[in-house]
Design a protein around this motif. Structure first.
Motif, PDB file in Angstrom:
ATOM      1  N   UNK A   1       8.917  15.242   3.088  1.00  0.00           N
ATOM      2  CA  UNK A   1       8.385  16.277   3.957  1.00  0.00           C
ATOM      3  C   UNK A   1       6.943  16.065   4.360  1.00  0.00           C
ATOM      4  N   UNK A   2       6.329  14.958   3.917  1.00  0.00           N
ATOM      5  CA  UNK A   2       4.911  14.743   4.162  1.00  0.00           C
ATOM      6  C   UNK A   2       4.589  13.461   4.928  1.00  0.00           C
ATOM      7  N   UNK A   3       5.454  12.453   4.817  1.00  0.00           N
ATOM      8  CA  UNK A   3       5.182  11.202   5.544  1.00  0.00           C
ATOM      9  C   UNK A   3       5.307  11.443   7.048  1.00  0.00           C
ATOM     10  N   UNK A   4       4.789  10.511   7.839  1.00  0.00           N
ATOM     11  CA  UNK A   4       4.799  10.696   9.284  1.00  0.00           C
ATOM     12  C   UNK A   4       6.180  10.941   9.839  1.00  0.00           C
TER      13      UNK A   4
ATOM     14  N   UNK B   1       0.813  -1.208   0.000  1.00  0.00           N
ATOM     15  CA  UNK B   1       0.000   0.000   0.000  1.00  0.00           C
ATOM     16  C   UNK B   1       0.849   1.261   0.000  1.00  0.00           C
ATOM     17  N   UNK B   2       0.157   2.401   0.022  1.00  0.00           N
ATOM     18  CA  UNK B   2       0.838   3.693  -0.030  1.00  0.00           C
ATOM     19  C   UNK B   2       1.356   4.100   1.340  1.00  0.00           C
ATOM     20  N   UNK B   3       2.424   4.891   1.326  1.00  0.00           N
ATOM     21  CA  UNK B   3       2.944   5.465   2.570  1.00  0.00           C
ATOM     22  C   UNK B   3       1.977   6.548   3.042  1.00  0.00           C
ATOM     23  N   UNK B   4       1.476   6.461   4.277  1.00  0.00           N
ATOM     24  CA  UNK B   4       0.539   7.477   4.757  1.00  0.00           C
ATOM     25  C   UNK B   4       1.241   8.796   5.067  1.00  0.00           C
ATOM     26  N   UNK B   5       0.483   9.868   4.988  1.00  0.00           N
ATOM     27  CA  UNK B   5       1.015  11.180   5.321  1.00  0.00           C
ATOM     28  C   UNK B   5       0.352  11.681   6.592  1.00  0.00           C
ATOM     29  N   UNK B   6       1.035  12.590   7.284  1.00  0.00           N
ATOM     30  CA  UNK B   6       0.474  13.153   8.496  1.00  0.00           C
ATOM     31  C   UNK B   6       1.308  12.845   9.720  1.00  0.00           C
ATOM     32  N   UNK B   7       0.720  13.079  10.903  1.00  0.00           N
ATOM     33  CA  UNK B   7       1.434  12.916  12.172  1.00  0.00           C
ATOM     34  C   UNK B   7       1.234  11.510  12.712  1.00  0.00           C
ATOM     35  N   UNK B   8       2.206  11.061  13.524  1.00  0.00           N
ATOM     36  CA  UNK B   8       2.152   9.697  14.062  1.00  0.00           C
ATOM     37  C   UNK B   8       0.939   9.447  14.951  1.00  0.00           C
ATOM     38  N   UNK B   9       0.362  10.490  15.499  1.00  0.00           N
ATOM     39  CA  UNK B   9      -0.793  10.292  16.377  1.00  0.00           C
ATOM     40  C   UNK B   9      -2.042   9.898  15.595  1.00  0.00           C
ATOM     41  N   UNK B  10      -1.996  10.017  14.270  1.00  0.00           N
ATOM     42  CA  UNK B  10      -3.167   9.746  13.454  1.00  0.00           C
ATOM     43  C   UNK B  10      -3.322   8.241  13.187  1.00  0.00           C
ATOM     44  N   UNK B  11      -4.566   7.803  13.105  1.00  0.00           N
ATOM     45  CA  UNK B  11      -4.899   6.385  12.986  1.00  0.00           C
ATOM     46  C   UNK B  11      -4.279   5.737  11.754  1.00  0.00           C
ATOM     47  N   UNK B  12      -4.166   6.498  10.655  1.00  0.00           N
ATOM     48  CA  UNK B  12      -3.660   5.898   9.414  1.00  0.00           C
ATOM     49  C   UNK B  12      -2.201   5.469   9.518  1.00  0.00           C
TER      50      UNK B  12
ATOM     51  N   UNK C   1      18.770  18.392   5.898  1.00  0.00           N
ATOM     52  CA  UNK C   1      18.332  17.621   4.724  1.00  0.00           C
ATOM     53  C   UNK C   1      17.581  18.518   3.744  1.00  0.00           C
ATOM     54  N   UNK C   2      17.623  18.143   2.474  1.00  0.00           N
ATOM     55  CA  UNK C   2      16.860  18.839   1.440  1.00  0.00           C
ATOM     56  C   UNK C   2      15.505  18.158   1.265  1.00  0.00           C
ATOM     57  N   UNK C   3      14.438  18.963   1.204  1.00  0.00           N
ATOM     58  CA  UNK C   3      13.083  18.435   1.065  1.00  0.00           C
ATOM     59  C   UNK C   3      12.480  18.800  -0.286  1.00  0.00           C
ATOM     60  N   UNK C   4      11.590  17.964  -0.744  1.00  0.00           N
ATOM     61  CA  UNK C   4      10.912  18.211  -2.021  1.00  0.00           C
ATOM     62  C   UNK C   4      10.017  19.455  -1.920  1.00  0.00           C
TER      63      UNK C   4
ATOM     64  N   UNK D   1      10.274   8.004   4.796  1.00  0.00           N
ATOM     65  CA  UNK D   1       9.837   6.667   4.415  1.00  0.00           C
ATOM     66  C   UNK D   1       9.934   6.435   2.906  1.00  0.00           C
ATOM     67  N   UNK D   2       9.996   7.518   2.146  1.00  0.00           N
ATOM     68  CA  UNK D   2      10.152   7.414   0.701  1.00  0.00           C
ATOM     69  C   UNK D   2      11.636   7.529   0.358  1.00  0.00           C
ATOM     70  N   UNK D   3      12.078   6.770  -0.597  1.00  0.00           N
ATOM     71  CA  UNK D   3      13.511   6.707  -0.889  1.00  0.00           C
ATOM     72  C   UNK D   3      13.931   7.529  -2.088  1.00  0.00           C
TER      73      UNK D   3
END
Length: 218
Positions: free
Chosen positions: A194-197, A79-90, A215-218, A186-188
């Motif tokens: 800048x968006x994954x947990x 599946x896809x890498x979820x985005x957001x904060x670690x406190x979120x259910x996804x 680090x450099x971010x997208x 989490x993305x390589x």
């Protein structure tokens, strides 16, 4: 002669800090990195470069065969890498079943082999909501087992277990660490998303420390 310690070293900012804390505290570190079938090897590459620079013992162990038994994690391509904060259910989709028990068991065996009395890993309070194998009760029970599983008792140490990622970074910055030598995303891809947990939590830690992530971010 320095006491020996095994460090479960992913190449991420938490284990990067733990590794340097172990060195600062006077241990001789034996870094252990696991390839368990992650989506990418960037963390492993970062870990290898740091260990080479520090001239410390480093092993990268291929345990990808475990994916024949353990799946359903977005970290291993399900599946896809979820985005957001670690406190979120996804974020629960990033759980790799029983991962830390497996890694710590292997690290414990390595500790016995090299004559180390402790195994360090980078669990922290920000992980508690999502990852059962980063909670204090898990570390407590693992310690009970690793102290009786071999003739030589081994202690599992999580120096930041009750501290946040913000506090981990504070400690690392105090030690003068260059976090451009760690990879968290989490993305390589070439740059961090800048968006994954993992990125969100890392950027939040830098912001609350009034520091800039190298680090450099997208």
């Amino acid at each position: 002669m320095k006491d020996k310690a095994v460090v479960v070293y992913s190449g991420g900012m938490d284990s990067f800090t733990v590794l340097h804390k172990v060195i600062k505290d006077g241990y001789e570190p034996f870094a252990l990195t696991f390839d368990y079938g992650q989506r990418h090897n960037k963390e492993i590459e970062y870990a290898a470069r740091v260990c080479e620079e520090l001239e410390i013992e480093h092993k990268v162990i291929d345990i990808t065969a475990m994916n024949q038994l353990i799946a359903n994690s977005s970290l291993t391509g399900q599946g896809d890498i979820p985005e957001g904060h670690y406190a979120e259910e996804n974020m629960k989709s990033t759980v790799v079943p029983n991962r830390n028990m497996i890694l710590l068991s292997l690290a414990t065996g390595y500790a016995v082999t090299v004559g180390a009395s402790k195994v360090f890993y980078g669990a922290h309070s920000g992980d508690h909501a999502i990852y059962p194998d980063c909670r204090p009760e898990f570390v407590e029970k693992m310690n009970e087992v690793t102290k009786i599983a071999n003739y030589d008792p081994i202690e599992i140490v999580s120096p930041y277990l009750n501290q946040s990622k913000i506090e981990i970074l504070t400690d690392g910055l105090t030690m003068g660490l260059d976090y451009g030598k760690s990879w968290t995303c989490y993305n390589g891809r070439e740059n961090a998303c800048g968006k994954c947990g993992s990125c969100v939590e890392r950027l939040e830690a830098f912001s609350l420390n009034n520091a800039t992530d190298p680090l450099t971010y997208e």
